[in-house]
Design a protein around this motif. Structure first.
Motif, short mmCIF file in Angstrom:
data_model
loop_
_atom_site.label_atom_id
_atom_site.label_comp_id
_atom_site.label_asym_id
_atom_site.label_seq_id
_atom_site.Cartn_x
_atom_site.Cartn_y
_atom_site.Cartn_z
N THR A 4 -24.04 66.21 19.78
CA THR A 4 -22.61 65.95 19.68
C THR A 4 -21.88 66.97 20.52
O THR A 4 -22.06 68.18 20.35
N PHE A 5 -21.07 66.47 21.44
CA PHE A 5 -20.29 67.33 22.32
C PHE A 5 -18.82 67.22 21.97
O PHE A 5 -18.31 66.14 21.68
N VAL A 6 -18.14 68.35 22.02
CA VAL A 6 -16.70 68.38 21.88
C VAL A 6 -16.13 68.73 23.24
O VAL A 6 -16.65 69.62 23.93
N LEU A 26 -25.77 62.86 29.80
CA LEU A 26 -25.61 62.08 28.58
C LEU A 26 -26.81 61.19 28.29
O LEU A 26 -27.38 60.57 29.18
N LYS A 27 -27.17 61.16 27.01
CA LYS A 27 -28.22 60.26 26.53
C LYS A 27 -27.57 59.20 25.64
O LYS A 27 -26.48 59.39 25.12
N ALA A 28 -28.27 58.11 25.46
CA ALA A 28 -27.69 56.94 24.78
C ALA A 28 -27.19 57.25 23.38
O ALA A 28 -26.19 56.68 22.93
N ASP A 29 -27.85 58.17 22.66
CA ASP A 29 -27.45 58.43 21.28
C ASP A 29 -26.55 59.66 21.13
O ASP A 29 -26.26 60.09 20.02
N ASP A 30 -26.11 60.25 22.23
CA ASP A 30 -25.18 61.36 22.16
C ASP A 30 -23.81 60.91 21.65
O ASP A 30 -23.42 59.75 21.84
N GLN A 31 -23.11 61.83 20.99
CA GLN A 31 -21.76 61.55 20.52
C GLN A 31 -20.78 62.46 21.25
O GLN A 31 -21.08 63.61 21.54
N CYS A 61 -17.85 57.50 20.73
CA CYS A 61 -16.75 58.40 21.09
C CYS A 61 -15.72 58.48 19.98
O CYS A 61 -15.43 57.48 19.31
N THR A 62 -15.16 59.67 19.81
CA THR A 62 -14.03 59.89 18.90
C THR A 62 -12.91 60.49 19.71
O THR A 62 -13.11 61.47 20.45
N PHE A 63 -11.72 59.93 19.57
CA PHE A 63 -10.57 60.38 20.35
C PHE A 63 -9.50 60.96 19.43
O PHE A 63 -8.90 60.24 18.62
#
Length: 243
Positions: A4-6, A26-31, A61-63
């Motif tokens: 998970t990246f911020v 980035l990998k497919a399951d990264d957030q 993704c979270t925005f």
């Protein structure tokens, strides 16, 4: 293992965003959790929004909404352009929307409308653009503009006397609500630092991409971070929010 990246404040720097996402591989399951202020500064604000809308079709993704996003949202919805907003990057954002149809603008309005004021994950980590003032956390905040504007949380965290223990009555109650807090909003370059800063359990990931700093993506578990080149180098003929 999924990561998970911020990601800190982008401010219209699409080239920096593309660069830093390429560098974290980035990998497919990264957030990805974006801390807000996607617009205002460099010349590609509308294009950043387009890019993010496509990105979330591929990744989780979270925005989070920032104060600049709230300004832009109000303008897109027909509000009179705020003069303070125009001076602080709004003019460049308005220019970036030249050639966009009303249909395209409407899709952006929907995107802005569904941005979150803050998010708390399963490990009691808070992600918010600016901060909150309630000692009980953002859920009990009296004025929701604090989510987008508050600097007191960060200023308190960065200046805290490290000799004060958590069980002391002097320890700020706001810092006990969450295990960790991730924010943007206040550029670390204000302190002559171009990497993420940490005060108590608060991490500031706005490394000044709007000005002469870099855009940062941080792994929330390991605290390893990746950065773009200094954004001004990516837009050599522009000033961003530098005056």
């Amino acid at each position: 293992m999924a990561r998970t990246f911020v990601i800190g404040d982008i401010h219209g720097a699409l080239r920096a965003l593309e660069q830093v996402l390429d560098r974290i591989k980035l990998k497919a399951d990264d957030q990805l959790i974006f801390l807000g202020d996607y617009v205002d500064g460099w010349s590609q604000s509308a294009q950043v929004i387009d890019y993010l809308m496509q990105l979330e079709k591929q990744y989780h993704c979270t925005f989070i909404k920032g104060n600049h996003d709230a300004w832009c949202e109000a303008w897109l919805m027909g509000g009179f352009p705020d003069q303070t907003w125009q001076f602080n990057g709004g003019r460049e954002t308005v220019a970036s929307y030249e050639g966009f149809s009303q249909s395209q603008k409407n899709s952006h309005i929907i995107f802005f409308n569904r941005m979150k004021d803050y998010v708390v994950d399963e490990e009691n980590r808070l992600f918010i653009h600016a901060g909150f003032t309630s000692m009980h956390g953002p859920a009990m905040e009296r004025y929701d503009t604090s989510y987008h504007w508050d600097r007191t949380l960060w200023e308190m965290a960065i200046t805290m006397d490290k000799r004060i223990k958590k069980d002391s009555k002097l320890f700020p109650k706001r810092l006990l609500v969450f295990n960790e807090i991730f924010i943007g909003h206040t550029p670390t370059i204000n302190y002559d630092v171009d990497v993420p800063m940490n005060g108590c359990n608060v991490w500031n990931v706005d490394t000044g991409a709007a000005f002469y700093g870099k855009l940062t993506a941080m792994d929330i578990k390991t605290k390893k971070f990746w950065q773009s080149d200094p954004v001004q180098q990516l837009y050599p003929n522009e000033k961003g929010r530098n005056r």
